[in-house]
Design an enzyme around this catalytic site. Sequence first.
Site, PDB file in Angstrom:
ATOM      1  N   ASP A 140     -31.450 -43.159 -43.861  1.00 14.62           N
ATOM      2  CA  ASP A 140     -30.508 -43.609 -42.836  1.00 14.62           C
ATOM      3  C   ASP A 140     -30.238 -42.439 -41.895  1.00 14.62           C
ATOM      4  O   ASP A 140     -29.782 -41.378 -42.329  1.00 14.62           O
ATOM      5  CB  ASP A 140     -29.208 -44.076 -43.506  1.00 14.62           C
ATOM      6  CG  ASP A 140     -28.275 -44.772 -42.540  1.00 14.62           C
ATOM      7  OD1 ASP A 140     -28.750 -45.298 -41.525  1.00 14.62           O
ATOM      8  OD2 ASP A 140     -27.054 -44.778 -42.802  1.00 14.62           O
ATOM      9  N   ASP A 179     -32.522 -47.440 -36.989  1.00 14.50           N
ATOM     10  CA  ASP A 179     -32.119 -46.164 -37.578  1.00 14.50           C
ATOM     11  C   ASP A 179     -32.221 -46.093 -39.097  1.00 14.50           C
ATOM     12  O   ASP A 179     -31.699 -45.159 -39.708  1.00 14.50           O
ATOM     13  CB  ASP A 179     -30.688 -45.818 -37.153  1.00 14.50           C
ATOM     14  CG  ASP A 179     -29.668 -46.843 -37.634  1.00 14.50           C
ATOM     15  OD1 ASP A 179     -30.079 -47.915 -38.118  1.00 14.50           O
ATOM     16  OD2 ASP A 179     -28.460 -46.571 -37.517  1.00 14.50           O
ATOM     17  N   GLU A 180     -32.904 -47.051 -39.734  1.00 15.69           N
ATOM     18  CA  GLU A 180     -33.031 -46.967 -41.189  1.00 15.69           C
ATOM     19  C   GLU A 180     -34.350 -47.568 -41.665  1.00 15.69           C
ATOM     20  O   GLU A 180     -34.889 -48.483 -41.051  1.00 15.69           O
ATOM     21  CB  GLU A 180     -31.851 -47.653 -41.894  1.00 15.69           C
ATOM     22  CG  GLU A 180     -31.760 -49.138 -41.655  1.00 15.69           C
ATOM     23  CD  GLU A 180     -30.683 -49.796 -42.505  1.00 15.69           C
ATOM     24  OE1 GLU A 180     -30.545 -49.445 -43.698  1.00 15.69           O
ATOM     25  OE2 GLU A 180     -29.981 -50.681 -41.985  1.00 15.69           O
TER      26      GLU A 180
END
Length: 417
Positions: free
Chosen positions: A16, A141-142
């Site tokens: 993350d 974003d992950e």
Amino acid sequence: MTSVTATPIRRIAHLDMDAFYASVELLRYPQLKGLPVVIGGGRRKVDEVLRDVPDGGTLADIPVRAFPLLRDYVGRGVITTATYPARQFGVGSAMGLMKAAKLCPQAIILPVDFDEYRRYSRRFKQVITEIAPVMEDRGVDEVYIDFTHVAGGQREGGRVLARLIQKSIFEATGLTCSIGVAPNKLIAKMASEFNKPNGISVVFESDLESRIWPLPCRKVNGIGPKADEKLQRHQIRTIGELATRDRDWLIANFGRATGAWMHEVAWGRDDRPVVTESEPVSMSRETTFDRDLHAVRDRAELGAIFTHLCEKVAEDLQRKGYVGKTIGIKLRYDDFKIATRDQTIDHFTADAKAIRQIGGQCLKRVPLDRPLRLLGVRVGALVRAGEAEAPNPVRPSPGARRQLESADATARTASLF
């Protein structure tokens, strides 16, 4: 003698990025590091602060006093993300900017720049796949990463490989990330939150009782506020307390599928694979209004916004090569309550007019007596435009045409907006 090669222990990582949007902005404006900053309120067009760039200077030379402050913001936007100094004041994602201004008026506000975030997203994911190719994209974003058969993926439970990925991402982008490594996706996702920012957490099967069971049930991805509220009514607050309940009791109180699933996750069981390629389930567009709009008083304005959203969803579908047959709408009222409706038609489409017509039918099934803060349009049940299941992806069948014509006629005689 015949040597026996031991089967490697399954090691799955959840990565993350740390305050991703805000961190990208801090690369652009390093003078804001250490300050409370929120990102939100709309897409970036031309930054107001650019006029304050000194002659011969760069964005990094803009004085901090030139940036707009949250206390001066007027509008209905929401926060996309915030830096960690801003979060200390209780400011967080999805919070209204006006509410955030009361908590942290001194915070600097910057507009959203999705093009830049996507560029950095592609870059950090490229770095990961060069090291560990089995990666599942879970958004901008992950990601999940399968460490099991990667060099270094078993050393120190995966910590060595996680450290290499962290270092490589920072060298390539200047961004930090937090990584959790565990026997499966379920625990890895929880572990990635243990040591933020820029942390690594490794969890083994033997750590379930000491590290997972004390956590609140809400830490399980999939247990939302309503389920958590119901669990608490039964005096179940932690994952460990959930694990003490009998499987049949959970099924009786939460339903066969959800109850059985709760029993499995409470005991840390999750056999989902890391999927390197996945198809989107749906595509949507939504907007939060600068002021509350009413279906009667502001019908023309709402109609224009609704048409625009349908056109943008259609463009997204066509650009990415998908068609869908479930069309839905989302409303958020002035009291923040949300209403959704959808309708499945008998053909696949990526046509803006068809989406608008069926979406209009969905609107007839929701109360429109309260002012609205947000309007959204969604197309689901997606397939690739050229797949056999959708031989005629945009042009409707005769039956579908009758359905749309009926919807169009109704909309002309009793249009909501």
